[in-house]
Design a protein around this motif. Structure first.
Motif, PDB file in Angstrom:
ATOM      1  N   CYS A 244       0.850  -1.194   0.000  1.00  0.00           N
ATOM      2  CA  CYS A 244       0.000   0.000   0.000  1.00  0.00           C
ATOM      3  C   CYS A 244       0.886   1.245   0.000  1.00  0.00           C
ATOM      4  O   CYS A 244       1.802   1.361   0.816  1.00  0.00           O
ATOM      5  CB  CYS A 244      -0.899   0.002   1.227  1.00  0.00           C
ATOM      6  SG  CYS A 244      -2.005   1.428   1.302  1.00  0.00           S
ATOM      7  N   PRO A 245       0.641   2.207  -0.903  1.00  0.00           N
ATOM      8  CA  PRO A 245       1.546   3.353  -1.026  1.00  0.00           C
ATOM      9  C   PRO A 245       1.295   4.482  -0.037  1.00  0.00           C
ATOM     10  O   PRO A 245       1.938   5.522  -0.131  1.00  0.00           O
ATOM     11  CB  PRO A 245       1.296   3.822  -2.461  1.00  0.00           C
ATOM     12  CG  PRO A 245      -0.128   3.480  -2.709  1.00  0.00           C
ATOM     13  CD  PRO A 245      -0.377   2.193  -1.969  1.00  0.00           C
ATOM     14  N   VAL A 246       0.359   4.320   0.900  1.00  0.00           N
ATOM     15  CA  VAL A 246       0.130   5.347   1.918  1.00  0.00           C
ATOM     16  C   VAL A 246       0.126   4.694   3.293  1.00  0.00           C
ATOM     17  O   VAL A 246      -0.090   3.493   3.439  1.00  0.00           O
ATOM     18  CB  VAL A 246      -1.196   6.108   1.686  1.00  0.00           C
ATOM     19  CG1 VAL A 246      -1.139   6.915   0.400  1.00  0.00           C
ATOM     20  CG2 VAL A 246      -2.380   5.145   1.654  1.00  0.00           C
ATOM     21  N   ASN A 247       0.348   5.510   4.324  1.00  0.00           N
ATOM     22  CA  ASN A 247       0.452   5.028   5.691  1.00  0.00           C
ATOM     23  C   ASN A 247      -0.916   4.939   6.356  1.00  0.00           C
ATOM     24  O   ASN A 247      -1.807   5.748   6.098  1.00  0.00           O
ATOM     25  CB  ASN A 247       1.312   5.978   6.527  1.00  0.00           C
ATOM     26  CG  ASN A 247       2.674   6.221   5.928  1.00  0.00           C
ATOM     27  OD1 ASN A 247       3.238   5.334   5.305  1.00  0.00           O
ATOM     28  ND2 ASN A 247       3.198   7.419   6.121  1.00  0.00           N
ATOM     29  N   ALA A 248      -1.066   3.988   7.273  1.00  0.00           N
ATOM     30  CA  ALA A 248      -2.271   3.909   8.092  1.00  0.00           C
ATOM     31  C   ALA A 248      -2.122   4.704   9.381  1.00  0.00           C
ATOM     32  O   ALA A 248      -3.108   4.989  10.057  1.00  0.00           O
ATOM     33  CB  ALA A 248      -2.588   2.453   8.424  1.00  0.00           C
ATOM     34  N   ALA A 249      -0.892   5.063   9.741  1.00  0.00           N
ATOM     35  CA  ALA A 249      -0.645   5.808  10.975  1.00  0.00           C
ATOM     36  C   ALA A 249       0.591   6.668  10.785  1.00  0.00           C
ATOM     37  O   ALA A 249       1.350   6.496   9.834  1.00  0.00           O
ATOM     38  CB  ALA A 249      -0.456   4.852  12.152  1.00  0.00           C
ATOM     39  N   GLU A 256      -6.844   5.015   3.573  1.00  0.00           N
ATOM     40  CA  GLU A 256      -6.519   3.924   2.658  1.00  0.00           C
ATOM     41  C   GLU A 256      -5.337   3.096   3.151  1.00  0.00           C
ATOM     42  O   GLU A 256      -5.013   2.064   2.566  1.00  0.00           O
ATOM     43  CB  GLU A 256      -6.208   4.467   1.266  1.00  0.00           C
ATOM     44  CG  GLU A 256      -7.408   5.017   0.526  1.00  0.00           C
ATOM     45  CD  GLU A 256      -8.383   3.941   0.092  1.00  0.00           C
ATOM     46  OE1 GLU A 256      -8.023   2.748   0.154  1.00  0.00           O
ATOM     47  OE2 GLU A 256      -9.507   4.281  -0.297  1.00  0.00           O
ATOM     48  N   GLY A 257      -4.655   3.542   4.207  1.00  0.00           N
ATOM     49  CA  GLY A 257      -3.541   2.774   4.740  1.00  0.00           C
ATOM     50  C   GLY A 257      -4.000   1.421   5.247  1.00  0.00           C
ATOM     51  O   GLY A 257      -5.155   1.235   5.657  1.00  0.00           O
ATOM     52  N   ARG A 258      -3.103   0.461   5.247  1.00  0.00           N
ATOM     53  CA  ARG A 258      -3.479  -0.914   5.580  1.00  0.00           C
ATOM     54  C   ARG A 258      -3.315  -1.215   7.068  1.00  0.00           C
ATOM     55  O   ARG A 258      -2.305  -0.890   7.696  1.00  0.00           O
ATOM     56  CB  ARG A 258      -2.637  -1.899   4.781  1.00  0.00           C
ATOM     57  CG  ARG A 258      -2.842  -1.844   3.275  1.00  0.00           C
ATOM     58  CD  ARG A 258      -4.269  -2.186   2.861  1.00  0.00           C
ATOM     59  NE  ARG A 258      -5.115  -1.002   2.782  1.00  0.00           N
ATOM     60  CZ  ARG A 258      -6.409  -1.044   2.488  1.00  0.00           C
ATOM     61  NH1 ARG A 258      -6.995  -2.209   2.281  1.00  0.00           N
ATOM     62  NH2 ARG A 258      -7.113   0.065   2.424  1.00  0.00           N
ATOM     63  N   THR A 259      -4.349  -1.838   7.621  1.00  0.00           N
ATOM     64  CA  THR A 259      -4.358  -2.323   8.992  1.00  0.00           C
ATOM     65  C   THR A 259      -4.614  -3.825   8.968  1.00  0.00           C
ATOM     66  O   THR A 259      -4.905  -4.409   7.910  1.00  0.00           O
ATOM     67  CB  THR A 259      -5.461  -1.638   9.809  1.00  0.00           C
ATOM     68  OG1 THR A 259      -6.740  -2.021   9.260  1.00  0.00           O
ATOM     69  CG2 THR A 259      -5.330  -0.114   9.757  1.00  0.00           C
ATOM     70  N   LEU A 260      -4.531  -4.456  10.127  1.00  0.00           N
ATOM     71  CA  LEU A 260      -4.893  -5.872  10.182  1.00  0.00           C
ATOM     72  C   LEU A 260      -6.316  -6.080   9.668  1.00  0.00           C
ATOM     73  O   LEU A 260      -6.605  -7.048   8.960  1.00  0.00           O
ATOM     74  CB  LEU A 260      -4.774  -6.388  11.616  1.00  0.00           C
ATOM     75  CG  LEU A 260      -3.361  -6.520  12.189  1.00  0.00           C
ATOM     76  CD1 LEU A 260      -3.428  -6.892  13.670  1.00  0.00           C
ATOM     77  CD2 LEU A 260      -2.552  -7.559  11.422  1.00  0.00           C
ATOM     78  N   GLY A 261      -7.204  -5.144   9.998  1.00  0.00           N
ATOM     79  CA  GLY A 261      -8.606  -5.320   9.658  1.00  0.00           C
ATOM     80  C   GLY A 261      -8.948  -5.142   8.201  1.00  0.00           C
ATOM     81  O   GLY A 261      -9.849  -5.819   7.681  1.00  0.00           O
TER      82      GLY A 261
END
Length: 342
Positions: A244-249, A256-261
């Motif tokens: 994923c090219p953007v941060n989740a945090a 749009e950032g990736r998390t476990l969920g």
């Protein structure tokens, strides 16, 4: 959580100069690998170049062989995407359906029939007329410079230099920039003599590690790989890049950032009522690993849980910007990662 990379603003550029049967507009960007002293898990959310997009037909006798369709505007050359012993290109199936996101190394290119031979078979359910992209793979020289222009610590021995660790089936192959001495000048493999390793590839979706002697930053420029990505998990540890090219945090965080969920991991990994029964996601915390699993019920309830943290929901835990480890307990399996809409 250690922050390894940061995506900057994207710009949409026209795809000019590409050998292709279909028009595409790649999304360009850059990322910064923020390396801390010690161990850093890295992954590349960008790829160097998408060189072709085309429909294809599949050999009726061998699903590792495909024939690109593009009429007179598409004409491959022998060895175009497979010029030597090291892999240089991979294909990605981009048509919707069961095979979307499948990637495989190109092992042979023939001009006759515009033929590509792949390392793995095209998945069942993918039929003639599907579409693929051909991506060039990163190499050590692409990412860090043929002469180490990225500024990693070099040395005459591996003990003096930053080390790049690329996973293999039993552990890691280790590389460093040699500044002279017995191994000469250039990219070298630990215990690999004077053989030049500048063209060693980094595979799509594969994580890696850098052991840095001191903190530093490395900037990488490339193209976003949109859509989902299929990853083959082998029994044991698997090093997976966060594409994923953007941060989740953190800085520049995006929904749009990736998390476990929202990563899609729960749909492919084995869950269980206890961590000992489930596949694990291991996230490096600077000195060890935080371990997570998909609980399927029992005392901990259902959903993402952290080992040792009871029934607290962990679905919002961000995946690291670089790479993480998946411990697969069962037989090999193909999972589909959702890296957002770009």
């Amino acid at each position: 959580m250690k922050k390894l990379l940061h995506m900057a603003t994207f710009g949409v550029l026209a795809a000019t100069g590409l050998l292709q049967a279909q028009v595409t507009s790649p999304i360009m960007g850059f990322l910064t690998l923020h390396l801390q002293e010690g161990t850093n898990f890295i992954g590349f959310a960008l790829l160097p170049t998408m060189e072709m997009q085309s429909s294809f037909n599949i050999s009726p006798t061998d699903r590792k062989i495909v024939f690109l369709q593009g009429g007179p505007n598409l004409s491959l050359a022998d060895n175009q995407f497979s010029p030597g012993p090291l892999a240089t290109h991979a294909v990605e199936i981009v048509s919707s359906g069961a095979g979307q996101g499948f990637t495989s190394i190109v092992t042979a290119t023939l001009a006759a029939g515009n033929q590509l031979t792949l390392q793995e078979e095209v998945p069942a359910g993918v039929a003639d007329g599907a579409s693929l992209k051909v991506w060039r793979l990163w190499t050590l020289a692409d990412v860090f410079g043929a002469d180490n222009s990225a500024g990693l610590a070099g040395g005459e021995t591996p003990g003096q230099a930053d080390l790049i660790l690329l996973p293999n089936s039993t552990g890691f192959d280790k590389y460093f920039y040699s500044t002279g001495g017995a191994q000469g000048v250039g990219w070298r493999q630990v215990d690999g003599g004077t053989t030049d390793q500048a063209d060693v590839p980094v595979f799509v979706s594969e994580g890696a590690a850098i052991i840095a002697r001191a903190a530093k930053s490395v900037v990488v420029i490339g193209q976003v790989k949109p859509g989902v990505t299929k990853v083959s998990l082998q029994t044991g540890n698997n090093y997976v890049a966060n594409l994923c090219p953007v941060n989740a945090a953190g800085e520049g965080a995006s929904v749009e950032g990736r998390t476990l969920g929202n990563s899609g991991l729960a749909e492919g990994m084995a869950g269980g009522t206890a961590s000992s029964l489930a596949d694990l996601v291991l996230l490096w915390n600077g000195s060890g690993y935080d371990q997570y699993f998909n609980s399927t019920g029992g005392p901990l309830g259902a959903g993402w849980r952290k080992v040792g943290a009871g029934s607290t929901d962990q679905s919002s835990v961000p995946l690291p910007d670089g790479a993480y480890i998946i411990l697969r307990r069962g037989a090999p399996v193909m999972i589909t990662l959702n890296q957002g809409s770009f």
